[in-house]
Each structure stands twice: as structure tokens, then as C-alpha cells.
Design an enzyme around this catalytic site. Structure first.
Site, PDB file in Angstrom:
ATOM      1  N   CYS A   1      42.168  56.505  35.253  1.00 55.70           N
ATOM      2  CA  CYS A   1      42.596  57.316  34.092  1.00 55.70           C
ATOM      3  C   CYS A   1      41.778  57.013  32.854  1.00 55.70           C
ATOM      4  O   CYS A   1      41.673  57.829  31.963  1.00 55.70           O
ATOM      5  CB  CYS A   1      44.057  57.118  33.738  1.00 55.70           C
ATOM      6  SG  CYS A   1      44.999  56.077  34.781  1.00 55.70           S
TER       7      CYS A   1
ATOM      8  N   THR B   1      32.056  25.828  25.443  1.00 60.80           N
ATOM      9  CA  THR B   1      33.250  25.000  25.219  1.00 60.80           C
ATOM     10  C   THR B   1      34.401  25.586  26.026  1.00 60.80           C
ATOM     11  O   THR B   1      34.657  26.794  25.983  1.00 60.80           O
ATOM     12  CB  THR B   1      33.592  24.969  23.714  1.00 60.80           C
ATOM     13  OG1 THR B   1      32.461  24.444  23.028  1.00 60.80           O
ATOM     14  CG2 THR B   1      34.819  24.107  23.446  1.00 60.80           C
TER      15      THR B   1
ATOM     16  N   SER C   1      41.797  34.526  39.437  1.00 61.13           N
ATOM     17  CA  SER C   1      42.024  34.849  38.018  1.00 61.13           C
ATOM     18  C   SER C   1      43.445  34.478  37.609  1.00 61.13           C
ATOM     19  O   SER C   1      44.404  34.870  38.285  1.00 61.13           O
ATOM     20  CB  SER C   1      41.791  36.351  37.825  1.00 61.13           C
ATOM     21  OG  SER C   1      42.062  36.703  36.495  1.00 61.13           O
TER      22      SER C   1
ATOM     23  N   GLY D   1      38.176  36.567  36.402  1.00 59.90           N
ATOM     24  CA  GLY D   1      37.851  36.862  37.800  1.00 59.90           C
ATOM     25  C   GLY D   1      36.540  37.632  37.874  1.00 59.90           C
ATOM     26  O   GLY D   1      35.710  37.399  38.760  1.00 59.90           O
TER      27      GLY D   1
ATOM     28  N   ASN E   1      43.123  45.292  45.760  1.00 60.31           N
ATOM     29  CA  ASN E   1      44.008  45.407  44.599  1.00 60.31           C
ATOM     30  C   ASN E   1      44.725  46.745  44.531  1.00 60.31           C
ATOM     31  O   ASN E   1      45.739  46.861  43.874  1.00 60.31           O
ATOM     32  CB  ASN E   1      43.220  45.173  43.307  1.00 60.31           C
ATOM     33  CG  ASN E   1      41.931  45.938  43.262  1.00 60.31           C
ATOM     34  OD1 ASN E   1      41.064  45.779  44.127  1.00 60.31           O
ATOM     35  ND2 ASN E   1      41.780  46.799  42.281  1.00 60.31           N
TER      36      ASN E   1
ATOM     37  N   GLN F   1      43.643  38.822  43.978  1.00 59.71           N
ATOM     38  CA  GLN F   1      44.995  39.351  44.211  1.00 59.71           C
ATOM     39  C   GLN F   1      45.833  38.461  45.123  1.00 59.71           C
ATOM     40  O   GLN F   1      47.007  38.762  45.353  1.00 59.71           O
ATOM     41  CB  GLN F   1      44.907  40.771  44.801  1.00 59.71           C
ATOM     42  CG  GLN F   1      44.415  41.814  43.811  1.00 59.71           C
ATOM     43  CD  GLN F   1      45.410  42.102  42.692  1.00 59.71           C
ATOM     44  OE1 GLN F   1      46.610  41.834  42.799  1.00 59.71           O
ATOM     45  NE2 GLN F   1      44.919  42.650  41.583  1.00 59.71           N
TER      46      GLN F   1
END
Ligand code: PLP
Length: 388
Positions: free
Chosen positions: A325, A237, A199, A71, A151, A179
Site C-alpha cells: 500500500c 557506538t 530483529s 534485521g 513474513n 519472523q
């Protein structure tokens, strides 16, 4: 201890049927899709089958689907590719302050190379005002990029309304739908978008596969140069097993999406209600109804997000916090700050994202565990003591 996974927005487990569909493409059908002998052409055929499936899910034509490596790559491709192909027209991009880093960091990169970027504010529930988009468009604007759903807080943007504005202004419109694809019904024509990113690993497909939908006629330069794959728009590829996996995930989504989103909405709302009513000093972040069916984002005053997250982890519950975090600085989430959540509260936020294997019992158990952890942490909280 049984694990309770409530971080489906971070990534989803790969569906067993998806894994099954992928496996032969690692071993039996390993040919290079560019090879002209039949082993290669079998791989090529599998890619084209997946392309038809993805196109069908979002109402696109097959040739408008470009497979990418993620994504993030699709977002980079949409922004950089548009800027590089449309230099003669202008250098102005419009986006929002609460986009994913894949968009914001790309904008920063482009700004450092002479682009102008307008970062639109959002309201306290995370919504972009389409009028703000209209007002921000100048003769130099080449692209508007607004995410379909956020998200972190789950707010779903008025994409179709913005699409009408960009169409009228003759400006390209990209949406990051990472999302939402596979979770909400999407039709690129109804949304009025020229480009859309998705994604695979957010819809029970494998990691490392994405798609950029590119409306026929949209001017875009490639990001990756090399061979002639993807009609010379994305060299290298192809990740055949990954693309086959995405196709299989799309087939499952088509069958299960509607019932699943109804089921998750019920679980989501029940959990939100129990937290807001059962725990003091809590608030919901994001829009109460215009939100992803699986998203719960709450601030829990006087307790730190990281402490809650780690304590929940010790009880087998996986959730996300409102801080990055991973960064040493523990910056509060730009999304929470963007919707006006005060810094301290942003640090006291948790995101629970539900999915296919989430049960009502798990949500009840999570509530009970969370409640105990909050009581324990608040008893030690200097913040709460100073307030009393
Ligand atoms: N855009 C949004 C809204 C996302 O949530 C994510 C992943 O969290 C991405 C882009 C990046 O997708 P990927 O992990 O495939 O690079």
C-alpha cells in the site's frame, strides 16, 4: 473503541518488562561501552550479557553474535559481506522469489555490480524444494540465502535439509529468521546455517536492533567501517539500551515461547476454519500446517484488500494487505504472486498476525466485523456483479 492489533508480523509492542530493563541505560548507565572507566564498562558488561542471552537462544557461541541496527542491516551484511569477502571463489548467489525485500533488493544491487543471482521458485504453498537448491549450485556459487519463515504467508522452509546440501557443496548458507526467532525453537547447528538474521522488534523488543549470527570461520567483510566495536565487524557506538532490550526480550521468549506458540496455533486454526467455512469465496494462502503459529493469510474474492483494511481500521482492527500500500503503484505482493495466487486475488488478500496480547474474544470480534465489512463491500462490488 478498543483497538484490536493483528499485525504482530509488522512489529510487536515492546514488552513492559523490556522497557523497564532498557530505561536505566538511557539515564543512569549512559556510558560509552568503549570508555575504559567504570561507567563505560558497565555499558560494555550489559552488552556482553545480552550477547550471551541471544547466543543461548539460538545455540550459538557468544562471539558469533554481531549486533546490528536492524534485521535489514543483518541481511545486507550477510549478502554483501559474503560477496565482497569471497570474490576469489565466485559470484553466484541462490535465493528464493519470496524473500523479504531486505534480501531481494540487496540481490538486485549486487546483480547490478556483476553478481549472478538465481531466484528459486516455490510451490503453491510457498515451499522451496531442497532439490532445486542442489541443482542450482555451480562451482561459482558462494552463498545460498533462504528465509526461515515467510513474513507474509508464514510458510516455514526446510532449512535443515537445505543446510545439509550447502554443507556438502561447501557453500555458505544464510537464513533470514526475523519472523521465527523468539517464536519457534532455533538451533543454528541443527539448521546447518553459517549466518542468521534476527530483529528485536519482532519479538517484543525495541525497534532498531538486529543481530547477524556469523558462524566462526565464515569469511565476511564489514558493511560499516569506523571504530573497533563488535570485534571490528560492525563499527559505531553500540545502541546499549536497544541491545539490553533485545536481551530482555530473549529471556521472556525462552520462558514463554513454547506455550505461546501452542496457544496461538489454536487461535490461528480456529480463525482460519471460521473464515473458510463461514465466508464464501475465501482461500488460505501458504501452507496449512508448516506455517508460523500466528499467521493467517487469506484471499477474499470480489473485495479489495485496501478497502477491507481501511474498513477494519475504522472498526479498530489493524491488519495488513496483500499489496504494497505504501507504493504508489499498488503492486500486488511478490510473495502471493510467487506462490501462484492470481493478481486479482492477491489484491483481495489480508494478513492477520496474532501475538502475546491476542485473545479468543478479539478473534471472534474480528471475524464478526470482517464478515459485516465483506457483505457491505461485496454488495457494492462490480466484480461480483459481473460474475453473477
Ligand atoms: N526480514 C523479514 C522476513 C522481515 O519480516 C523483516 C521485517 O518485516 C525484515 C527482514 C526487516 O527487519 P527490520 O524491520 O528489523 O529491518
Amino acid at each position: 473503541m478498543k483497538r484490536i492489533y493483528l499485525d504482530y508480523a509488522a512489529t510487536t509492542p515492546t514488552h513492559p518488562d523490556v522497557v523497564k530493563a532498557m530505561l536505566p541505560y538511557f539515564t543512569e548507565f549512559f556510558g560509552n561501552p568503549s570508555s575504559i572507566y567504570s561507567l563505560g564498562q558497565q555499558s560494555k558488561g550489559a552488552i556482553e550479557e545480552a550477547r550471551v542471552k541471544v547466543a543461548g537462544l539460538i545455540g550459538a557461541r557468544d562471539e558469533e553474535i554481531i549486533f546490528t541496527g536492524s534485521g535489514t542491516e543483518a541481511d545486507n551484511f550477510a549478502l554483501k559481506g559474503t560477496v565482497w569477502a569471497n570474490e576469489a571463489k565466485g559470484n553466484h548467489i541462490i535465493t528464493s522469489r519470496i524473500e523479504h525485500h531486505a534480501i531481494l533488493e540487496t540481490c538486485k544491487f549486487l546483480e547490478n555490480r556483476g553478481c549472478k543471482v538465481t531466484y528459486l521458485p516455490v510451490d503453491s504453498q510457498g515451499l522451496v524444494n531442497p532439490d532445486d537448491v542442489k541443482k542450482a549450485i555451480t562451482p561459482k556459487t558462494i552463498l545460498v540465502s533462504i528465509m526461515h519463515a515467510n513474513n507474509e504467508v508464514g510458510t516455514i522452509q526446510p532449512i535443515a535439509e537445505i543446510g545439509k546440501i550447502t554443507k556438502e557443496a561447501g557453500v555458505y548458507f544464510h537464513t533470514d529468521a526475523v519472523q521465527t526467532v523468539g517464536h519457534l525453537p532455533i538451533n543454528v547447528n541443527e539448521l546447518g546455517v553459517d549466518m542468521l538474521s534476527l530483529s528485536a522488534h519482532k519479538l517484543y523488543g525495541p525497534k532498531g536492533v538486529g543481530v547477524l549470527y556469523l558462524r566462526k570461520g565464515t569469511r565476511l567483510l564489514p558493511l560499516i567501517h569506523g571504530g573497533e566495536q563488535e570485534h571490528r565487524r560492525r563499527a559505531s557506538t553500540e545502541n546499549v539500551p536497544g541491545i539490553v532490550g533485545l536481551g530482555a526480550a530473549v529471556e521472556i521468549a525462552k520462558k514463554e515461547m513454547t506455550a505461546e506458540s501452542e496457544r496461538l496455533t489454536v487461535l490461528r486454526d480456529k480463525f482460519i476454519k471460521s473464515v473458510l467455512e463461514g465466508m464464501d469465496h475465501t482461500r488460505l494462502n501458504g501452507h496449512p500446517t508448516r506455517r508460523l503459529p500466528n499467521n493467517v493469510n487469506i484471499s477474499i474474492e470480489f473485495v479489495e484488500g485496501e478497502s477491507m483494511c481501511l474498513n477494519l481500521d475504522m472498526e479498530g482492527v489493524c491488519v495488513s494487505t496483500g499489496s504494497a500500500c505504501s507504493s504508489a503503484s499498488l503492486e500486488p505482493s511478490h510473495v502471493l504472486i510467487g506462490i501462484g495466487v492470481p493478481q486479482e486475488l492477491a489484491h483481495s488478500s489480508l494478513r492477520f498476525t496474532l501475538g502475546k496480547w491476542t485473545t479468543e474474544e478479539e478473534m471472534t470480534q474480528t471475524y464478526e466485523v470482517l464478515s459485516k465489512i465483506i457483505t457491505k463491500l461485496r454488495a457494492m462490488s462490480p466484480l461480483l456483479k459481473s460474475k453473477r
